[in-house]
Design a protein around this motif. Structure first.
Motif, PDB file in Angstrom:
ATOM      1  N   GLU A 121       0.708  -1.060  -0.065  1.00 49.73           N
ATOM      2  CA  GLU A 121       0.028   0.056   0.061  1.00 49.73           C
ATOM      3  C   GLU A 121       0.991   1.127   0.050  1.00 49.73           C
ATOM      4  O   GLU A 121       0.655   2.405  -0.698  1.00 49.73           O
ATOM      5  CB  GLU A 121      -0.826   0.044   1.168  1.00 49.73           C
ATOM      6  N   CYS A 122       1.885   1.382   0.939  1.00 50.02           N
ATOM      7  CA  CYS A 122       2.875   2.547   1.073  1.00 50.02           C
ATOM      8  C   CYS A 122       3.485   2.696  -0.341  1.00 50.02           C
ATOM      9  O   CYS A 122       3.624   3.944  -0.906  1.00 50.02           O
ATOM     10  CB  CYS A 122       3.936   2.109   1.934  1.00 50.02           C
ATOM     11  N   PHE A 123       3.791   1.801  -1.244  1.00 49.20           N
ATOM     12  CA  PHE A 123       4.682   1.997  -2.447  1.00 49.20           C
ATOM     13  C   PHE A 123       3.747   1.791  -3.576  1.00 49.20           C
ATOM     14  O   PHE A 123       4.222   1.979  -4.871  1.00 49.20           O
ATOM     15  CB  PHE A 123       5.677   0.945  -2.598  1.00 49.20           C
ATOM     16  N   ALA A 124       2.133   1.597  -3.246  1.00 53.01           N
ATOM     17  CA  ALA A 124       1.418   1.723  -4.654  1.00 53.01           C
ATOM     18  C   ALA A 124       1.455   2.898  -5.452  1.00 53.01           C
ATOM     19  O   ALA A 124       1.301   2.546  -6.750  1.00 53.01           O
ATOM     20  CB  ALA A 124      -0.184   1.430  -4.082  1.00 53.01           C
ATOM     21  N   PRO A 125       1.535   3.905  -5.101  1.00 52.04           N
ATOM     22  CA  PRO A 125       1.910   5.097  -5.968  1.00 52.04           C
ATOM     23  C   PRO A 125       2.868   5.093  -7.098  1.00 52.04           C
ATOM     24  O   PRO A 125       2.799   5.682  -8.313  1.00 52.04           O
ATOM     25  CB  PRO A 125       1.769   6.401  -5.228  1.00 52.04           C
ATOM     26  N   LEU A 126       3.902   3.942  -6.708  1.00 56.51           N
ATOM     27  CA  LEU A 126       4.981   3.646  -7.853  1.00 56.51           C
ATOM     28  C   LEU A 126       4.697   2.523  -8.540  1.00 56.51           C
ATOM     29  O   LEU A 126       4.188   1.531  -8.291  1.00 56.51           O
ATOM     30  CB  LEU A 126       6.155   3.701  -6.869  1.00 56.51           C
ATOM     31  N   THR A 127       5.020   2.764  -9.901  1.00 56.73           N
ATOM     32  CA  THR A 127       5.208   1.831 -10.769  1.00 56.73           C
ATOM     33  C   THR A 127       6.452   0.716 -10.272  1.00 56.73           C
ATOM     34  O   THR A 127       7.293   1.152  -9.542  1.00 56.73           O
ATOM     35  CB  THR A 127       5.518   1.764 -12.055  1.00 56.73           C
ATOM     36  N   ALA A 128       6.188  -0.502 -10.878  1.00 55.84           N
ATOM     37  CA  ALA A 128       7.373  -1.634 -10.407  1.00 55.84           C
ATOM     38  C   ALA A 128       8.845  -1.016 -10.883  1.00 55.84           C
ATOM     39  O   ALA A 128       9.697  -0.965 -10.288  1.00 55.84           O
ATOM     40  CB  ALA A 128       7.153  -2.918 -11.334  1.00 55.84           C
ATOM     41  N   ALA A 129       8.971  -0.201 -12.210  1.00 57.52           N
ATOM     42  CA  ALA A 129      10.037   0.078 -12.296  1.00 57.52           C
ATOM     43  C   ALA A 129      10.726   1.438 -11.577  1.00 57.52           C
ATOM     44  O   ALA A 129      11.747   1.389 -11.313  1.00 57.52           O
ATOM     45  CB  ALA A 129       9.988   0.726 -14.077  1.00 57.52           C
ATOM     46  N   GLU A 130       9.630   2.318 -11.227  1.00 55.10           N
ATOM     47  CA  GLU A 130      10.012   3.318 -10.411  1.00 55.10           C
ATOM     48  C   GLU A 130      10.535   2.711  -8.828  1.00 55.10           C
ATOM     49  O   GLU A 130      11.662   3.322  -8.299  1.00 55.10           O
ATOM     50  CB  GLU A 130       8.931   4.297  -9.883  1.00 55.10           C
ATOM     51  N   ARG A 131       9.663   1.794  -8.502  1.00 55.14           N
ATOM     52  CA  ARG A 131      10.414   1.173  -7.060  1.00 55.14           C
ATOM     53  C   ARG A 131      11.785   0.435  -7.297  1.00 55.14           C
ATOM     54  O   ARG A 131      12.523   0.705  -6.542  1.00 55.14           O
ATOM     55  CB  ARG A 131       9.477  -0.250  -6.786  1.00 55.14           C
ATOM     56  N   THR A 132      12.164  -0.051  -8.263  1.00 58.80           N
ATOM     57  CA  THR A 132      13.261  -0.663  -8.780  1.00 58.80           C
ATOM     58  C   THR A 132      14.311   0.500  -8.842  1.00 58.80           C
ATOM     59  O   THR A 132      15.212   0.193  -8.183  1.00 58.80           O
ATOM     60  CB  THR A 132      13.237  -1.501 -10.241  1.00 58.80           C
TER      61      THR A 132
END
Length: 145
Positions: free
Chosen positions: A113-124
């Motif tokens: 939930e915390c990282f939901a605003p980011l895409t998988a690529a942005e999280r990487t």
């Protein structure tokens, strides 16, 4: 007026604070706190580790970790055994392993939930950038909390 680096530092702290609050609230549902769960994670990653090593892994003073370990021992979640020299080694009990596993499930939900605003690529990308700032820290409280 604060400079860009101060604003960046505050933004990192704000995200961490919100993440820690959300984790602490959710972990209460499985009978633990963020500090306790983080200590269980550290013991689980390094069975037999000394209090000094676990304090460093959880970003606490040795005294603070000793107090926390005493509470976890009293709850039957960890046990201390003779280690190298005078050091005591810390080990999870079966109850501690269950609380740790429940905490992992809760953390996965909260962090999703915390990282939901980011895409998988942005999280990487974010992980890679943070790794450049803290290259020696893998799996510390920030991944929880």
């Amino acid at each position: 007026m604060p400079g860009e680096l101060q604003i960046l530092g505050r933004a990192v702290k704000q995200v961490q604070y919100r993440q820690h609050r959300a984790l602490d609230t959710a972990l209460a549902g499985v009978g633990t706190t963020l500090a306790q769960w983080d200590a269980l994670r550290a013991v689980g990653r390094s069975p037999g580790a000394s209090g000094r090593a676990l304090a460093a892994a959880t970003f606490q003073s040795e005294q603070a970790f000793g107090t926390l370990a005493g509470r976890l021992t009293a709850r039957g979640l960890i046990e201390r055994r003779a280690g190298r020299g005078r050091a005591l080694g810390h080990h999870l009990t079966p109850a501690g392993s269950r609380v740790l596993a429940a905490g992992h499930r809760v953390a996965d939900e909260v962090l999703a939930e915390c990282f939901a605003p980011l895409t998988a690529a942005e999280r990487t990308t974010l992980l890679a950038l943070l790794g450049r700032l803290a290259p020696d820290d893998r799996g510390g409280p920030g991944t929880s909390g």
